[in-house]
Design a protein around this motif. Sequence first.
Motif, PDB file in Angstrom:
ATOM      1  N   LEU A 535       0.779  -1.345   0.109  1.00 28.21           N
ATOM      2  CA  LEU A 535       0.174   0.098   0.119  1.00 28.21           C
ATOM      3  C   LEU A 535       0.809   1.219  -0.006  1.00 28.21           C
ATOM      4  N   GLY A 536       1.991   1.396   1.015  1.00 28.94           N
ATOM      5  CA  GLY A 536       2.547   2.664   1.044  1.00 28.94           C
ATOM      6  C   GLY A 536       3.968   2.548   0.498  1.00 28.94           C
ATOM      7  N   HIS A 537       4.317   1.478  -0.113  1.00 25.58           N
ATOM      8  CA  HIS A 537       5.857   1.241  -0.456  1.00 25.58           C
ATOM      9  C   HIS A 537       6.840   1.715   0.512  1.00 25.58           C
ATOM     10  N   PHE A 538       6.460   1.469   1.760  1.00 28.47           N
ATOM     11  CA  PHE A 538       7.444   1.822   2.836  1.00 28.47           C
ATOM     12  C   PHE A 538       8.892   1.431   2.803  1.00 28.47           C
ATOM     13  N   THR A 539       8.913   0.054   2.576  1.00 34.11           N
ATOM     14  CA  THR A 539      10.388  -0.442   2.474  1.00 34.11           C
ATOM     15  C   THR A 539      11.331   0.317   1.433  1.00 34.11           C
ATOM     16  N   ALA A 540      10.643   0.662   0.333  1.00 33.13           N
ATOM     17  CA  ALA A 540      11.450   1.025  -0.890  1.00 33.13           C
ATOM     18  C   ALA A 540      11.360   2.852  -0.600  1.00 33.13           C
ATOM     19  N   SER A 541      10.950   3.389   0.412  1.00 32.25           N
ATOM     20  CA  SER A 541      10.769   4.733   0.474  1.00 32.25           C
ATOM     21  C   SER A 541      12.281   5.421   0.603  1.00 32.25           C
ATOM     22  N   GLY A 542      12.030   6.707  -0.170  1.00 30.15           N
ATOM     23  CA  GLY A 542      13.258   7.496   0.325  1.00 30.15           C
ATOM     24  C   GLY A 542      13.207   8.419   1.279  1.00 30.15           C
ATOM     25  N   ASN A 543      11.915   8.515   2.058  1.00 30.24           N
ATOM     26  CA  ASN A 543      11.744   9.746   2.792  1.00 30.24           C
ATOM     27  C   ASN A 543      12.078   8.811   4.171  1.00 30.24           C
ATOM     28  N   ALA A 544      13.106   9.496   4.841  1.00 33.04           N
ATOM     29  CA  ALA A 544      13.731   9.092   6.122  1.00 33.04           C
ATOM     30  C   ALA A 544      12.793   9.006   7.301  1.00 33.04           C
ATOM     31  N   GLU A 545      11.979   9.864   7.383  1.00 33.53           N
ATOM     32  CA  GLU A 545      10.922   9.938   8.556  1.00 33.53           C
ATOM     33  C   GLU A 545      10.205   8.689   8.537  1.00 33.53           C
ATOM     34  N   ILE A 546       9.656   8.567   7.322  1.00 37.58           N
ATOM     35  CA  ILE A 546       8.701   7.283   7.075  1.00 37.58           C
ATOM     36  C   ILE A 546       9.447   6.027   7.266  1.00 37.58           C
TER      37      ILE A 546
END
Length: 620
Positions: A535-546
């Motif tokens: 859903l959120g593509h969190f593991t691939a995120s480039g956003n360090a906070e997320i």
Amino acid sequence: MKYLAVSLSLLTATLMLGCSPSEKHTEVMPSQDPHSFAVPDNARVTHLKWNATVDFASHTIKATASWQIETKDDADIIIFDTKGLAIDSVTIDNGQRADFRLGNVDTLMGQPLAVLIKPGVKHVHIHYQTAPDAEALQWLSPEQTAGKREPFLFTQSQAILARSWVPCQDSPNVRFTYEADVTVPKQLLPLMSASNPQQKNETGTYHFDMKQPIPAYLLALAVGDIAFKPISARSGVYAEPSVVDTAAWEFADMEKMIAGAEALYGAYPWERYDVIVLPPSFPFGGMENPRLTFATPTLLAGDRSLTSVIAHELAHSWSGNLVTNATWNDFWLNEGSTVYFEHRIMEKLYGVDYSEMLAVLSLQDLKQTIVDLKADNHYADTKLKLNLEGRSPDEGVSDIAYVKGYFFLRSIETEHGRDKFDAFLKDYFKANAFHGVDTDTFIAYIKKYYKDNFSITLDDANFNAWIFTEGLPANCPTPSSDRFTKVDDVLAKWKAGSTVDASITKQWSTHEWLHFIKNLPETLTADQLKALDALGHFTASGNAEILTVWLAVTIRNHYAPADAKLEDFLIHTGRRKFLSPLYTELVKTPEGKKKAQQIYEKARPNYHYVATNTFDKLLK
């Protein structure tokens, strides 16, 4: 521990400096700052002329610190803070050699440097060299930079690390102006917390001026392959050439922030406001060095969603840099008022609900910090006014100073009106400009201000509950956000078994995602984690906070698909705010601690001393 080794009594000065017992000596009273050997009431520095050569081959700086000083009429000694410095010689005024001694080494505070002076002496020149492992200095190889071609150096002086690269009176209550001539390899550009060049010259030597008086913790230096891009006539961005355009886009609202801050609390007092984006090993989100904020590249999220850190560092131009906590026990005065100011800037630029999202997230973190400190038997550190004598000032760098301080000030605004609090804060900055303020002075000032200007008697019980009592008072303001209410609705439906509508989450900001992830159940199944990740593509995120809050969830629930990302993130991120929750989560289990130690062995060379000092203890 205030005198040389640690007492500079008449007897000690006589024995150590070779003076006759019959000679008169000044009675030297202890400093009121528990983290400095200096005794500024006897003899204090007022201006620094720093001449330095930066040597990347030896990881040292060879320099002369020429201090202009003011003394009592009968003062015959001046004391500087040092840590790990090799002192070659000390001269006074026009080059006469001075007697000096270094005191015993204190593992936290370093060594006092005592210099004998005669009445009327105006200048002390200290010729010295830094150590290759100086705690404030981070030397990076080309491979540790974005460009991979040139080395990089940056400093981090806060809280008491300035003494590891400049002999100084390293107390936030001692202010001085400075000028510097710095020589670096010709292919590199140096910058300081002062007037700065915007491009390289042919000589490799650069001159800097800081005309406003600052405390030592705001001394700063960065050297590297650095380019500049303007944002406005008085602001711009420095970064490595491959990063500078991205940074300039991310921080495009900087001039709006400056104008918004001025509209709230008065003219910007430092002429220019520039930002340098440092390599990833920088241990903080930002550091408010005057005229040149140091910033982490983790702010470059690609959607301008993390720029509240820039608003925070800008706000420090008033709360901290202009009016400074007198000691590190009063750190909340710097950070609580800065967070308050930051929220007001963000509200002015992006609206009330945006600012309230930030406040809600901050309050969640604050409550968890209080729980953690109580569990670790550090509940006394949930007071705003701390007692850090004999401890590192870094132990006071927590959500207590920042967020509890913010909500305390917000509670006064809430009870008596924003217009009154705005008038107070603006006049407080003006009345105390370029001075240090301790907690008692602040209390006396605000009480008198409200009484004289509004005929309001501020309640002593409220000051006691917030400043001198553990935990969170009952009258803590409760922020609320309509956007978070909608997130809560989505989360409630997901917990009840419904699938999350991606068309809704597609519109979410970073802050809405953070609120969502932080309020997930403690225990999740592998299938739930996989669905959430899709859903959120969190593991691939480039956003360090997320990524940080998500990786904490994956550690807790043993989500193997995130393991590689976790290791890569810990190795290539130096910001302590992101590292702490992840290492802390890992060490909760024996297998997690073993993994953390293995990763840390690879990551440690990329971290600044500020980070390693924390994690060496955690991962021992």
